[in-house]
Design an enzyme around this catalytic site. Structure first.
Site, short mmCIF file in Angstrom:
data_model
loop_
_atom_site.label_atom_id
_atom_site.label_comp_id
_atom_site.label_asym_id
_atom_site.label_seq_id
_atom_site.Cartn_x
_atom_site.Cartn_y
_atom_site.Cartn_z
N ARG A 75 -22.18 10.98 31.94
CA ARG A 75 -21.29 11.94 32.07
C ARG A 75 -21.81 13.41 31.50
NH1 ARG A 75 -15.81 8.88 30.62
NH2 ARG A 75 -15.48 7.85 32.68
N ASP B 126 3.12 -0.66 11.47
CA ASP B 126 2.95 -1.98 11.94
C ASP B 126 4.23 -2.85 11.81
OD1 ASP B 126 2.38 -2.32 9.39
OD2 ASP B 126 0.96 -3.63 9.81
N THR C 45 4.68 2.60 5.34
CA THR C 45 3.20 2.18 5.43
C THR C 45 2.40 2.98 6.38
OG1 THR C 45 1.74 0.44 6.27
CG2 THR C 45 4.11 0.36 7.19
N GLY D 222 0.81 -1.17 -0.05
CA GLY D 222 -0.05 0.01 0.05
C GLY D 222 0.91 1.43 -0.12
N ARG E 74 -24.43 6.28 13.80
CA ARG E 74 -24.09 6.30 12.39
C ARG E 74 -22.55 5.76 12.16
NH1 ARG E 74 -28.75 7.13 12.27
NH2 ARG E 74 -30.01 8.79 11.30
N ASP F 177 0.48 2.23 8.45
CA ASP F 177 -0.30 1.36 9.46
C ASP F 177 0.75 1.45 10.89
OD1 ASP F 177 -2.20 0.63 7.98
OD2 ASP F 177 -1.77 -1.48 7.56
N ASP G 293 5.69 -4.46 6.07
CA ASP G 293 6.18 -5.95 6.38
C ASP G 293 6.42 -6.80 5.31
OD1 ASP G 293 7.46 -7.16 8.47
OD2 ASP G 293 5.29 -8.11 9.08
N ARG H 141 1.20 -5.01 -5.19
CA ARG H 141 1.83 -6.38 -4.49
C ARG H 141 1.85 -7.44 -5.72
NH1 ARG H 141 -2.50 -3.87 -0.92
NH2 ARG H 141 -1.27 -3.46 1.00
N ARG I 225 -25.69 12.06 18.82
CA ARG I 225 -25.34 10.61 18.19
C ARG I 225 -23.94 10.05 18.47
NH1 ARG I 225 -27.39 12.17 12.27
NH2 ARG I 225 -29.47 11.46 12.55
N ARG J 68 -5.47 -3.15 8.99
CA ARG J 68 -6.13 -4.43 9.11
C ARG J 68 -5.56 -5.18 10.20
NH1 ARG J 68 -6.54 -5.84 3.07
NH2 ARG J 68 -4.17 -5.79 3.11
O1 F6P Z 1 -1.08 0.09 3.34
C1 F6P Z 1 -1.67 -0.34 4.63
C2 F6P Z 1 -3.20 -0.51 4.30
O2 F6P Z 1 -3.78 0.81 3.81
C3 F6P Z 1 -4.11 -1.09 5.31
O3 F6P Z 1 -4.40 -0.22 6.32
C4 F6P Z 1 -5.29 -1.64 4.46
O4 F6P Z 1 -5.73 -2.77 5.20
C5 F6P Z 1 -4.69 -2.09 3.32
O5 F6P Z 1 -3.40 -1.51 3.17
C6 F6P Z 1 -5.48 -1.93 2.00
O6 F6P Z 1 -5.05 -2.64 1.14
P1 F6P Z 1 -5.46 -2.71 -0.47
O7 F6P Z 1 -4.55 -1.31 -1.07
O8 F6P Z 1 -4.99 -3.79 -1.02
O9 F6P Z 1 -6.87 -2.16 -0.28
#
Ligand code: F6P
Length: 321
Positions: free
Chosen positions: A211, A129, A125, A11, A245, A127, A103, A72, A162, A171
């Site tokens: 609260r 992560d 990335t 991504g 919502r 994320d 990763d 990918r 709301r 993910r």
């Molecule tokens: O790059 C990370 C990410 O944005 C994640 O947060 C997400 O789950 C995933 O890529 C989505 O990937 P794709 O571009 O394959 O839909």
């Protein structure tokens, strides 16, 4: 080594272009040429390389996306295909490869390294992560984008009493959810790392209501136990003080101009990556550790940090009174 290549994989993340620019310019200072590989590992498989000159990477610091494309590659998972990629790079006179990605991209780079093609990976990335680095390129920008959206959503949530569920990306990672949730004052934050059950969410909502709050912002990571639509339905089917919502922020978080932090991080990491390759290193991850950009052995990295580490749970409790 007078020729190296660079690719962006997985991504995309804001700051990837700033990193490509830094790789190209750092290499040119050392009289090395940089070849751009198109569309991630796909461009190695399909043999799509193109020279990137210093002037061609001008005006890229501020641009989101990746000018050489990202992606990918299923084919790249096959060992014989990876060997073909190494043979191709060698035939093109490429002595090493900078991979900018997450990763999965790091794993791919390590496979090439084991086949004898020198690689350096830069963590890119949204994320945040990845193992071995405290931050990845793009996460800061994604959090800024999410906060801007949550601030707006809170305005309308308050006006209508709301519960607003805001799904952010991640993910397998709650980093964006936790950081954007804290920075935007969310009442509830749900992540894949700390799964909870519906009863707990409903109890928390009741507490928020008692609260005297006029709204309840729930920031939900993509990988949390329920998708936003499902959680909204479950809440609305239960006795709660707030009508719910939802908004899925989605890919808006992946695009856009990188923040100053991401531009600087990407630039520093890009220079480090080119230098590491040209100095003869391979199989390393460029990382942000102890407020420094360092090159680390990618086969010996500690697992990524839990986004809810240390003081954050109590900070969240205290600031949401
Ligand atoms: O790059 C990370 C990410 O944005 C994640 O947060 C997400 O789950 C995933 O890529 C989505 O990937 P794709 O571009 O394959 O839909």
């Amino acid at each position: 080594m007078d020729r190296i290549a660079v690719l962006t994989s997985g991504g995309d993340a804001p700051g990837m272009n700033a990193c490509i620019r830094a790789v190209v310019r750092a290499a040119s200072v050392r009289s090395a040429q940089v070849m751009g590989v198109w569309d991630g590992y796909n461009g190695l498989v399909d043999q799509r390389l193109q020279p990137l000159a210093s002037r061609e990477v001008a005006n890229m610091l501020q641009r989101g996306g990746s000018i050489i494309g990202s992606g990918r590659s299923a084919a790249f998972l096959r060992p014989e295909v990876r060997q073909g990629c190494v043979d191709y790079l060698r035939a093109q006179g490429v002595g090493g490869l900078v991979v900018i990605g997450g990763d999965g991209s790091l794993k791919g780079a390590q496979e090439l390294h084991r086949l004898g093609m020198p690689t350096v990976t830069v963590p890119g990335t949204i994320d945040n992560d990845m193992p071995g680095t405290d931050i990845t390129i793009g996460a800061d920008t994604a959090i800024h984008t999410a906060i801007g959206a949550i601030d707006r959503i809170r305005d309308t949530a308050s006006a209508h009493h709301r519960a607003m569920i805001v799904e952010v990306m991640g993910r397998h990672s709650g980093y964006i959810a936790v950081m954007a949730g804290l920075a935007a004052g969310a009442e509830i934050i749900l992540t894949p790392e700390r799964p909870t059950d519906l009863d707990h969410v409903l109890e928390e909502m009741q507490t928020v209501f008692s609260r005297g709050k006029r709204h309840c912002i729930i920031v939900l990571a993509e990988g949390a136990p329920w998708p936003a639509a499902e959680l909204t339905r479950l809440i609305n089917d239960s006795p709660t003080p707030f009508e719910a919502r939802y908004t899925v922020l989605g890919y808006v978080q992946r695009g856009g101009s990188p923040t100053p932090f991401d531009r600087i991080l990407a630039t520093r990491m890009g220079v480090k990556a080119a230098d590491a390759l040209l100095d003869g290193h391979s199989g390393v991850l460029v990382a942000w550790k102890d407020a420094r950009v360092v090159a680390r052995d990618a086969d010996h990295l500690e697992p990524r940090a839990d986004p809810w580490a240390d003081d954050l749970p109590s900070v969240h409790l205290v600031t949401n009174l």
